[in-house]
Design a protein around this motif. Structure first.
Motif, PDB file in Angstrom:
ATOM      1  N   LEU A  54       2.493  -5.358  28.467  1.00 32.19           N
ATOM      2  CA  LEU A  54       1.083  -4.968  28.506  1.00 32.19           C
ATOM      3  C   LEU A  54       0.894  -3.798  29.440  1.00 32.19           C
ATOM      4  O   LEU A  54       1.531  -3.727  30.495  1.00 32.19           O
ATOM      5  CB  LEU A  54       0.231  -6.118  29.045  1.00 32.19           C
ATOM      6  CG  LEU A  54      -0.231  -7.212  28.112  1.00 32.19           C
ATOM      7  CD1 LEU A  54      -1.054  -8.209  28.896  1.00 32.19           C
ATOM      8  CD2 LEU A  54      -1.038  -6.648  26.984  1.00 32.19           C
TER       9      LEU A  54
ATOM     10  N   LEU B 243      -5.760  -9.207  23.275  1.00 28.33           N
ATOM     11  CA  LEU B 243      -6.160  -8.466  24.472  1.00 28.33           C
ATOM     12  C   LEU B 243      -6.323  -6.984  24.178  1.00 28.33           C
ATOM     13  O   LEU B 243      -7.302  -6.366  24.573  1.00 28.33           O
ATOM     14  CB  LEU B 243      -5.127  -8.661  25.591  1.00 28.33           C
ATOM     15  CG  LEU B 243      -5.121 -10.015  26.273  1.00 28.33           C
ATOM     16  CD1 LEU B 243      -4.031 -10.059  27.325  1.00 28.33           C
ATOM     17  CD2 LEU B 243      -6.470 -10.296  26.906  1.00 28.33           C
ATOM     18  N   SER B 244      -5.350  -6.397  23.453  1.00 25.33           N
ATOM     19  CA  SER B 244      -5.431  -4.948  23.282  1.00 25.33           C
ATOM     20  C   SER B 244      -6.496  -4.546  22.270  1.00 25.33           C
ATOM     21  O   SER B 244      -6.954  -3.410  22.291  1.00 25.33           O
ATOM     22  CB  SER B 244      -4.066  -4.349  22.939  1.00 25.33           C
ATOM     23  OG  SER B 244      -3.403  -5.127  22.010  1.00 25.33           O
TER      24      SER B 244
ATOM     25  N   ILE C 142      -6.547  -2.125  27.553  1.00 27.18           N
ATOM     26  CA  ILE C 142      -5.212  -2.731  27.517  1.00 27.18           C
ATOM     27  C   ILE C 142      -4.502  -2.241  26.258  1.00 27.18           C
ATOM     28  O   ILE C 142      -5.085  -2.232  25.174  1.00 27.18           O
ATOM     29  CB  ILE C 142      -5.308  -4.275  27.514  1.00 27.18           C
ATOM     30  CG1 ILE C 142      -5.832  -4.770  28.863  1.00 27.18           C
ATOM     31  CG2 ILE C 142      -3.951  -4.900  27.228  1.00 27.18           C
ATOM     32  CD1 ILE C 142      -5.962  -6.269  28.968  1.00 27.18           C
ATOM     33  N   THR C 143      -3.272  -1.772  26.427  1.00 28.27           N
ATOM     34  CA  THR C 143      -2.495  -1.361  25.253  1.00 28.27           C
ATOM     35  C   THR C 143      -1.154  -2.096  25.273  1.00 28.27           C
ATOM     36  O   THR C 143      -0.635  -2.405  26.338  1.00 28.27           O
ATOM     37  CB  THR C 143      -2.231   0.169  25.245  1.00 28.27           C
ATOM     38  OG1 THR C 143      -1.893   0.559  26.562  1.00 28.27           O
ATOM     39  CG2 THR C 143      -3.419   0.939  24.765  1.00 28.27           C
ATOM     40  N   PRO C 144      -0.622  -2.370  24.090  1.00 24.12           N
ATOM     41  CA  PRO C 144       0.656  -3.093  24.039  1.00 24.12           C
ATOM     42  C   PRO C 144       1.816  -2.183  24.436  1.00 24.12           C
ATOM     43  O   PRO C 144       1.804  -0.995  24.144  1.00 24.12           O
ATOM     44  CB  PRO C 144       0.774  -3.513  22.581  1.00 24.12           C
ATOM     45  CG  PRO C 144      -0.071  -2.558  21.827  1.00 24.12           C
ATOM     46  CD  PRO C 144      -1.174  -2.140  22.740  1.00 24.12           C
ATOM     47  N   GLY C 145       2.806  -2.755  25.097  1.00 20.32           N
ATOM     48  CA  GLY C 145       3.994  -1.994  25.468  1.00 20.32           C
ATOM     49  C   GLY C 145       5.104  -2.223  24.447  1.00 20.32           C
ATOM     50  O   GLY C 145       4.964  -3.046  23.555  1.00 20.32           O
TER      51      GLY C 145
END
Lengths: 216, 228
Positions: free
Chosen positions: A73, A162-163, A174-177
Motif C-alpha cells: 500500500l 482502500l485504494s 491510497i494506491t496499490p503497490g
C-alpha cells in the motif's frame, strides 16, 4: 474412523477394474478415455499430478517472495507518503491498537500462505515415502489446504477497497503497490497447485503399507 | 424434519469383495472422487446424506424441493449481484470532501500497467464468477426441475459452473470489507451505501446455495432427465 459394525476394508475402483470420474462420481471400465456423462478425461491415477503440483507450487513460492518485499500500500496524506509492506502494515495496525485486525491480516497473508506451501510440499513428499503418516491425517491436511487457500485473497480485496475508497484529492489517497500483484499471483498459483494434487494417492500409499504389513 | 434432531447420516453399503462389484451394472455404482472407494448405489432419502466410509466425503445429499429453492436463490442472487455492483457501496468523508464507490469501482481500482490484470481478476472473483455461476445454474436446473429434457449443452454449462466454484469469492470480499473499514476508520468517516446491505444478503444466499446443491443429483438427472 471408529464406526463399529462397519468393516473397514474398502474396494477401490482400480481394484475392481474400474476407473472413476472425479467430477461426477460415475464408474467406467478401466481404459475408458472420457466420461460419457460429464465429459471429463478419465485417469485411474493422475501420474503427472505430482509434477504439476511441484511446478505450480514453485511459481507460487517465487511470487510470494516479491509479494513480501515490495510495498503493498502507498498512503499519501497531505505531504507525507508512506509505503508499507504486508507485514509492515500489520505491525502499524497493531501500533494503533487494532490487534484483532492485525491478527486477521497476519493470519491471512503470512500464516495461511506459508502453512499452505508447507502442507502441499508435505503431502507431495509423503505420498511418495510410504508409511510415515496416517491417511486420515493426510486427508485432513488436504481438506484444510483446499478449503483455506482462497481466504488469502482477503488482503488483495482490502487493498482494492482502500485504494478505490480513499481518493480524496489533496488530503489523502491510497494506491496499490507492486506487492499486490505478486501476492494475488501467489495465491492463484498455490490454489492451482492444490487442485492439481490427486488425493487418491493418499490411500494408495496406505494400502501398500497394509499389504507390506500383512506379508510380515 | 424436527429442528432439534441431529442430521441423519446414512453410510453407503459396500460390496464385500471386488468380484461382486464387477457384476453390478456400472450405473448402479458410485465412486468416491477423493479416495476411489467404490460403492453400490443406495439413494438416501431427502434430508439424509450418503457419506464415504473411508474419507467421510459427502457423496449424495438430496434435499426436499432443493431444485426449486436453488432456482429461487439464484434468481435473487442475480438481481442482487447486478444491483450491488452498480449502486454506491461505501462512502467516506473527511473535512467536507467525500468519495463514494461501488463494488465495481473497488474491483477496478488497480488500473495502472500490469495492475490491470489484477483489476480484471478481482472484478471476476467478486462479480462476474458468482454472476456467471448463478446464470449457468439457472440454465441447467430450470429444465430439470420442470421435468423437461435437459437444456442444450447443459452438461457443459454445469461443468463450467462447478469448475468455477473455488474462484467465486464473494464471502472473502465481505471479510475484506470489514478489515478495510477498520483501517479507514481512523482516517475518515465511513458510511454505508445501499449496495453494502445488498452485498451482505448476497453472501448469505451464495453460501446457502452451495449448501443446498447436491452435485451428484444434478449429474444424475442430466443423464436420466425424466427418471430423477
Amino acid at each position: 474412523m471408529e464406526f463399529t459394525g462397519i468393516p473397514q476394508k474398502t474396494v477401490t475402483a482400480r481394484e475392481a477394474g474400474l476407473v472413476a470420474c472425479t467430477r461426477c462420481n460415475r464408474a467406467w471400465p478401466l481404459g475408458t478415455d472420457v466420461c460419457r456423462r460429464c465429459g471429463k478425461t478419465l485417469v485411474s491415477r493422475d501420474v503427472f499430478s505430482l509434477q504439476k503440483v511441484w511446478a505450480l507450487w514453485l511459481v507460487g513460492l517465487m511470487c510470494y517472495v516479491p509479494a513480501n518485499m515490495y510495498p503493498m500500500l502507498r498512503t499519501q496524506q497531505l505531504f507525507t507518503v508512506d509505503e508499507s509492506t504486508i507485514i509492515g502494515g500489520a505491525v502499524d495496525l497493531a501500533h494503533y491498537g487494532a490487534f484483532g485486525i492485525a491478527a486477521v491480516i497476519l493470519v491471512a497473508s503470512v500464516v495461511i500462505p506459508l502453512g499452505k506451501f508447507w502442507a502441499i510440499a508435505f503431502l507431495a513428499v509423503s505420498v511418495r515415502s510410504k508409511g510415515t503418516f496416517a491417511s486420515g491425517k493426510r486427508l485432513l491436511m488436504y481438506e484444510i489446504v483446499e478449503y483455506i487457500g482462497r481466504w488469502s485473497m482477503i488482503d488483495i480485496f482490502v487493498v482494492a477497497i482502500l485504494s478505490a475508497l480513499v481518493q480524496l484529492q489533496g488530503l489523502a489517497s491510497i494506491t496499490p503497490g507492486p506487492a499486490a500483484f505478486f501476492f494475488a499471483l501467489s495465491v492463484i498459483f498455490t490454489m492451482l497447485s492444490a487442485q492439481a494434487f490427486d488425493p487418491r494417492m493418499i490411500w494408495d500409499a496406505q494400502s501398500e503399507d497394509d499389504k507390506a504389513f500383512e506379508n510380515v | 424434519m424436527g429442528v432439534l434432531h441431529p442430521p441423519r447420516y446414512r453410510y453407503m453399503w459396500r460390496m464385500s469383495d471386488a468380484m461382486n462389484l464387477t457384476k453390478t451394472p456400472l450405473e448402479e455404482l458410485i465412486v468416491c472422487p477423493i479416495c476411489d472407494a467404490t460403492y453400490q448405489l443406495q439413494r438416501p432419502k431427502a434430508g439424509e446424506r450418503a457419506v464415504c466410509v473411508r474419507c467421510h466425503k459427502v457423496l449424495i445429499a438430496p434435499r426436499y424441493k432443493a431444485g426449486m429453492q436453488i432456482i429461487a436463490i439464484a434468481i435473487a442472487s442475480v438481481v442482487l449481484v447486478i444491483a450491488a455492483s452498480v449502486f454506491p457501496f461505501l462512502e467516506i468523508s473527511v473535512a467536507g470532501r467525500t468519495n463514494a464507490v461501488s463494488i465495481l469501482d473497488a474491483a477496478l481500482s488497480f488500473t495502472r500497467g500490469p495492475m490491470l490484470v489484477l483489476a480484471l481478476l478481482t472484478a471476476g472473483f467478486i462479480i462476474f464468477v458468482p454472476l456467471l455461476r448463478m446464470l449457468l445454474t439457472l440454465y441447467v436446473l430450470i429444465p430439470v426441475v420442470l421435468d423437461r429434457p435437459a437444456a442444450k449443452h447443459a452438461v457443459w454449462a454445469f461443468r463450467i459452473s462447478e469448475a468455477m466454484r473455488p474462484w467465486s469469492m464473494a464471502e472473502i470480499f465481505a471479510l475484506g470489507c470489514a478489515v478495510a473499514l477498520v483501517k479507514v476508520a481512523d482516517l475518515a468517516t465511513v458510511s454505508f451505501g445501499p449496495a453494502f446491505w445488498m452485498f451482505g444478503v448476497l453472501v448469505v444466499l451464495v453460501i446457502a446455495q452451495d449448501g443446498f446443491m447436491c452435485k451428484w443429483s444434478v449429474w444424475n438427472s442430466l443423464e436420466y432427465p425424466k427418471k430423477r
